[in-house]
Every structure is written in structure tokens, then in C-alpha cells.
Design an enzyme around this catalytic site. Structure first.
Site, PDB file in Angstrom:
ATOM      1  N   ASP A   1     -24.188  -4.423  45.719  1.00  0.00           N
ATOM      2  CA  ASP A   1     -22.825  -4.209  46.313  1.00  0.00           C
ATOM      3  C   ASP A   1     -22.862  -3.123  47.085  1.00  0.00           C
ATOM      4  OD1 ASP A   1     -23.153  -2.147  44.343  1.00  0.00           O
ATOM      5  OD2 ASP A   1     -21.151  -2.348  43.548  1.00  0.00           O
TER       6      ASP A   1
ATOM      7  N   ASP B   1     -21.849  -0.004  47.645  1.00  0.00           N
ATOM      8  CA  ASP B   1     -21.998   1.215  47.145  1.00  0.00           C
ATOM      9  C   ASP B   1     -23.555   1.492  46.156  1.00  0.00           C
ATOM     10  OD1 ASP B   1     -20.891   0.684  44.738  1.00  0.00           O
ATOM     11  OD2 ASP B   1     -20.277   2.546  43.996  1.00  0.00           O
TER      12      ASP B   1
ATOM     13  N   SER C   1     -16.539   0.272  45.710  1.00  0.00           N
ATOM     14  CA  SER C   1     -17.425  -0.656  45.023  1.00  0.00           C
ATOM     15  C   SER C   1     -17.417  -1.697  45.833  1.00  0.00           C
ATOM     16  CB  SER C   1     -17.388  -0.576  43.465  1.00  0.00           C
ATOM     17  OG  SER C   1     -18.152  -1.315  42.935  1.00  0.00           O
TER      18      SER C   1
ATOM     19  N   ASP D   1     -24.443   0.338  43.232  1.00  0.00           N
ATOM     20  CA  ASP D   1     -24.449   0.846  41.862  1.00  0.00           C
ATOM     21  C   ASP D   1     -24.837  -0.662  40.989  1.00  0.00           C
ATOM     22  OD1 ASP D   1     -21.826   0.017  41.894  1.00  0.00           O
ATOM     23  OD2 ASP D   1     -21.284   1.702  41.226  1.00  0.00           O
TER      24      ASP D   1
END
Length: 575
Positions: free
Chosen positions: A301, A303, A149, A305
Site C-alpha cells: 500500500d 505507506d 495508508s 506497511d
């Protein structure tokens, strides 16, 4: 320095022929040159937290490497066979822009295939929400995404998704962890069966983009879309693979991408932290917004999400909204659209978490829908969708900049959230308003709720002990008064109790156990303490509220609220 014998026993296992020469050499080097690093690498096993397993890359049981991930995958393979006997097992794997993500993803694919499981592996990096979508689209039994993340560059991680497209939740997570811990490293099957590994890309991308547009667009006039000026940044992450395509296909042509942050890069060279929660992370984007006179900034961010949103306030200045603010704006918009379409029948719900704004409950009540509140982490909102198939999920979010529109993706999804927030901005602008103006209208209608987060970083063994002690003190010696306001209720999710501090009456909480404490004050303020499940931090969440009778009084009331938050923090001696 003295190293505990239990740690040395673990180290010695890693010096056996089960582990490759390079791993053994790195351990021997640490033994002589950096015993403290050796201790940190082995003093515990990496654990599953609120967002899967995250850790620093390197050798050892407390690190992300081919052996810790291989063991996870072997345990998961065994569990899948046990859970779905005689089925043709299928998994899908995605990975982000971090160092070693592609090679670690291939290791995971190899282990699954060595266990006779069919693997769909993305040929290049992809957003986490696309993995959740692909899992359901391809009718897989499980999915993995390699990501840490928004953590620093030295981290990586491993998130596990189940058949419904959501992350692992009890009881599966505990059962799988038990299975993993019962394995020896020598049990891992690393020899790939390449015939069981299939690479995927464009076909899934297209389906994901189409699904996003179907879920998150609302017949916005093309003229309104043309008139909205957008600045977008991927912060060197994976959303560059989807967001530009989604916005273009949805009809948004006036999009400026921050070129310096466009290329995926695990070093995240232009930011201190690739986390859109941090205002500095979006600094380049807001600078570009000033140059281009943009209406809205959106950033994700690594990734993809989480989404950060900056908009112009009433004075025309760019301000970063927090996750609670974007959540209530998006939820209110969705609820209004569902109401206008006569789709609210009493069988709908929105989702939130115990550390997010109580304003979500006010919205739900006003629109006659239920607000289901779960523990921290989007897996709990996804679980509500699975557990209540007779109810329709409208949308939901959490304070940490995550939102989910509908149920095509079962995790927080910055791709659909960006399209939704652009729809809201375009419609508001066409009507002579703005997202900021709409937020203030909501404060007048439902109460002015403002939230604040403090994260205290405590690294290593000593840090873990300090965090544990802070939670023990808050439990065993509860504060009776904070900032001159009496504590009326303490919810302890580890003990599943809610204690009325005036009467001593104790009620049972009906959520899974979690190391979380929530203090409620007499004036309606709420303070939550919880250790992070993915980082060496303890987090304190503050929510206060006041009545706002008109937008003209917004600044005055905001100043009062900000002062109250500062005083609460000072009285708890956290600053």
C-alpha cells in the site's frame, strides 16, 4: 439548510485572524455555495483511531490541514516536555506520496522546532516501517508519519509513534488527546527554528535495509534465489524507496517491477484503491506475472506497511492470498526455523489480533510458544514487545495484510514481510513445493480455517448514527442463533465482558475497552463486528473452520466452508 449553532460557533472561530486569509476565504465560499460541505467539515473534531488520525484534506475541524495537525503537534510538544523534563528532546518525521504530505510534514517539523525540540525530517518520502526503525535507531522520543495508508487520494493522516518505536497506546494517547483538546488554535507555535531541523536520508536507508536483511533472511541458497521469479508493485507508493534495494542486496535478481505503478503518485492513477487487500489493485502485477511466468507477486500500500501476496495454486493459476493466509504461512516458517535452531525455550511469543484467524493459536500451541492476542491494530502487538521484555517476539500479524518479523520495527512492515515471503517461496520451490502447497499442508496439520471480511461504508453524520445503531442492536438484542447454529458466547470489548449464552455466566475480559463485539457459534465459527477506527465503515469479520484430512479433499471442503460463510452472511441480513 439549517446548520446547528454549535457547528456555526466552530466556524466563527475559524473566521478570526488566527487563521490565514486563504482558510477564511474557503470557509466563506462554503457558507454560500455548499452548506452541507461546511457542516461535514466542522460537525466533529478529527479523532485518533486504530491507525492514528486520518481524514479528508481541507479546512475545518473534521479535516486534515495545517491547523488540525499544528494543534496535534503543539499538544504533543507540550506532552513530551512534561514526560521527559530536562531531556534534549528529539523527534523524527516521515511522509508518504500523498498530496500535501511533504508540506504538512514541514509544518509539523516547524511546530516541533518552534517548541525547542530537535527534529530529524526525511528529505523525501519513505515507508512507514522505516520511520519506526529510525525512531529507535536515532534514540528519539517520538515519531510522526504523514500518511493515510490505503485511503482514497483526498485523504491524509498523522500517525504518532512513541519511544519504543510503536504507535501511541493508552494511557499516553488519551492524555495527549486531552492536552490537544485543551489548546486553542492561537496556542500553536508555527514559527520554525530551522537550526533544530536536520534532514536525513541515505545513512538511515542503509541501516534500515541491513536490519531488514538481518531479520528476514534465512541462509537460503543462492541457486534457490536465482530460480525464483518475482513480480513487485509499489502501487505508486513509498516502498519503491526500499523494496528493490532489499531484494537486490539479499540476492534476488529475478525481480520484475510493474513500471506503470513505479513512480510515487498521490492520485494512484492505475488503481481504484491502492489497497493490496483488493484483488483489482494487484491486477497489473498478476498480468505481468503471467507474461513473465513469475512464481510470486508482491505489492504494497502507499505507506508500505501492508503487503499483498499472490502465488500459483496447484493448477498453476495466480491467486491472491488473504492476510490470514500469508500470516500463518510466515509464522509457521519462522516457528520452524526457530525450532531447527534450538531457539525455542518457552520464553517466546507470536502476536495476533482478536479479528484475525484463530489458526495462530493452533500454531503457537504446536510449537510450545505463547500467542498473545490484542485489539485490532499493530500498536497492540508492539505494546506486547514493550510490556514483556523477558520474552522474545518471533513474528506476528493481523488479517488486514500486515506482518512484523522480529522487533527492529514496531509496526506492520511490508518491506521485511516481502523479503520473508520470498525466502519461503524460494526454499519451497527448491524443495519441489510452493507457498500454496505449504499453506494446504498447514490446513491438513492444524485445521482448515477460512476468513471473510465485509465492510459497509456509511458516510457523514447519518452514516455515523447508522453504524452506532447497528452496534447498539447487536448488543441490546443479541442474536441467539446464526445460520442454524446456537450462539455460545458473546465477547463485548466495550463492556469488558464475555457472556456464556447457555449458562448466563459472565467473565471479565482483560484487554483495553474497544467498540468490538465477537459472537462464537456452536460449530466453532466466529463473527466479529467493529466500526473502523479510520474510515466511515462498519466491518464484519467471519472465521469458519473444518477438518481437512488430505489435500485431495481441499476443493470439496473449501466449497463447504464458502457455502457456510455465505449462509451466515445471509442469515445476518448483511448482503
Amino acid at each position: 439548510m439549517h446548520i446547528d449553532q454549535k457547528i456555526l460557533d466552530k466556524v466563527n472561530i475559524w473566521l478570526t485572524p488566527t487563521f490565514d486569509n486563504q482558510t477564511q476565504e474557503e470557509i466563506k465560499e462554503m457558507m454560500t455555495s455548499s452548506p452541507s460541505e461546511l457542516e461535514d467539515s466542522f460537525y466533529k473534531n478529527l479523532e485518533f483511531g486504530t491507525g492514528g488520525m486520518r481524514g479528508i484534506m481541507g479546512v475545518g475541524t473534521n479535516r486534515i490541514n495545517k491547523y488540525t495537525l499544528g494543534k496535534n503537534t503543539q499538544g504533543l510538544s507540550d506532552y513530551l516536555k512534561k514526560s521527559f523534563p530536562n531531556e534534549n528532546l528529539k523527534v523524527v518525521i516521515a511522509y508518504d506520496c500523498r498530496h500535501n504530505s511533504n508540506t504538512l510534514a514541514k509544518v509539523v517539523a516547524d511546530v516541533f522546532s518552534a517548541n525547542g525540540i530537535h527534529v530529524y525530517l526525511f528529505s523525501d518520502l519513505r515507508p512507514t516501517p522505516e520511520l519506526s526503525f529510525a525512531l529507535k535507531h536515532l534514540n528519539c522520543h517520538a515519531g510522526i508519519v504523514l500518511t493515510a495508508s490505503h485511503n482514497p487520494p483526498e485523504y491524509n493522516g498523522y500517525k504518532v509513534y512513541w519511544q519504543d518505536g510503536g504507535q501511541l497506546v493508552p494511557p499516553q494517547d488519551g492524555e495527549i488527546i486531552q492536552l490537544i483538546e485543551s489548546l486553542q488554535y492561537s496556542d500553536i507555535k508555527f514559527e520554525a527554528n530551522e537550526s533544530l531541523i536536520k534532514y536525513i536520508d541515505k545513512e538511515i536507508d542503509e541501516a534500515f535495509v541491513n536490519s531488514t536483511i538481518e531479520n528476514a533472511s534465512f541462509n537460503t541458497p543462492q541457486s534457490a534465489k536465482d530460480n525464483l521469479k518475482i513480480v513487485y508493485t509499489s502501487l505508486h507508493g513509498t516502498s519503491i524507496k526500499s523494496v528493490p534495494d532489499v531484494l537486490a542486496k539479499a540476492g534476488y535478481k529475478n525481480v520484475n517491477i510493474v513500471a506503470e505503478q513505479e513512480a510515487p503518485d498521490g492520485n494512484f492513477p492505475t488503481v481504484k484503491s491502492p489497497n493490496p487487500e483488493e484483488p483489482e489493485a494487484l491486477a497489473m502485477a498478476t498480468t505481468l506475472a503471467e507474461k513473465t511466468n513469475a512464481d510470486i507477486v508482491v505489492g504494497t500500500d502507499p505507506d508500505s506497511d501492508r503487503v499483498g501476496v499472490a502465488v500459483r495454486n496447484l493448477e498453476g493459476e495466480m491467486v491472491l492470498l488473504n492476510g490470514n493466509q500469508t500470516m500463518v504461512v510466515m509464522t509457521a516458517f519462522l516457528l520452524e526455523k526457530w525450532k531447527q535452531a534450538d531457539k525455542i525455550t518457552g520464553k517466546q511469543f507470536i502476536g495476533s489480533t482478536i479479528v484475525s484467524t484463530p489458526m495462530m493459536l493452533e500454531l503457537a500451541s504446536a510449537y510450545d510458544v505463547e500467542c498473545k492476542v490484542g485489539l485490532t491494530g499493530f500498536k497492540w502487538i508492539a505494546k506486547f514487545i514493550k510490556d514483556f521484555p523477558n520474552q522474545q517476539f518471533i513474528g506476528g500479524g493481523e488479517e488486514s495484510f500486515g506482518y512484523m518479523v522480529g522487533d527492529a520495527v514496531r509496526d506492520k512492515d511490508a518491506v521485511s514481510a516481502i523479503l520473508l515471503v520470498c525466502e519461503i517461496a524460494a526454499i519451497a520451490k527448491a524443495n519441489g513445493s510452493s507457498i500454496y502447497q505449504e499453506l494446504l499442508n498447514l490446513y491438513v496439520d492444524y485445521g482448515f480455517y477460512k476468513e471473510h471480511l465485509i465492510s459497509l461504508t456509511k458516510k457523514g453524520i447519518a452514516g455515523l448514527e447508522e453504524i452506532n445503531q447497528m452496534m447498539i442492536d447487536l448488543r441490546e438484542n443479541p442474536m441467539k442463533e446464526i445460520n442454524g447454529e446456537r450462539v455460545v458466547m458473546i465477547e463485548d470489548y466495550q463492556n469488558s465482558t464475555a457472556k456464556n449464552m447457555f449458562t448466563g455466566e459472565i467473565e471479565t475480559l482483560h484487554l483495553p475497552k474497544s467498540n468490538v463485539l465477537i459472537y462464537y457459534l456452536e460449530d466453532g465459527s466466529k463473527i466479529c463486528a467493529r466500526p473502523s477506527g479510520t474510515e466511515p465503515k462498519i466491518k464484519f469479520y467471519f472465521s469458519v473452520n473444518e477438518t481437512l484430512d488430505s489435500i485431495d479433499n481441499f476443493k470439496k471442503v473449501e466449497q463447504e466452508i464458502d457455502t457456510k460463510i455465505k449462509n451466515i452472511i445471509a442469515s445476518m441480513q448483511l448482503n
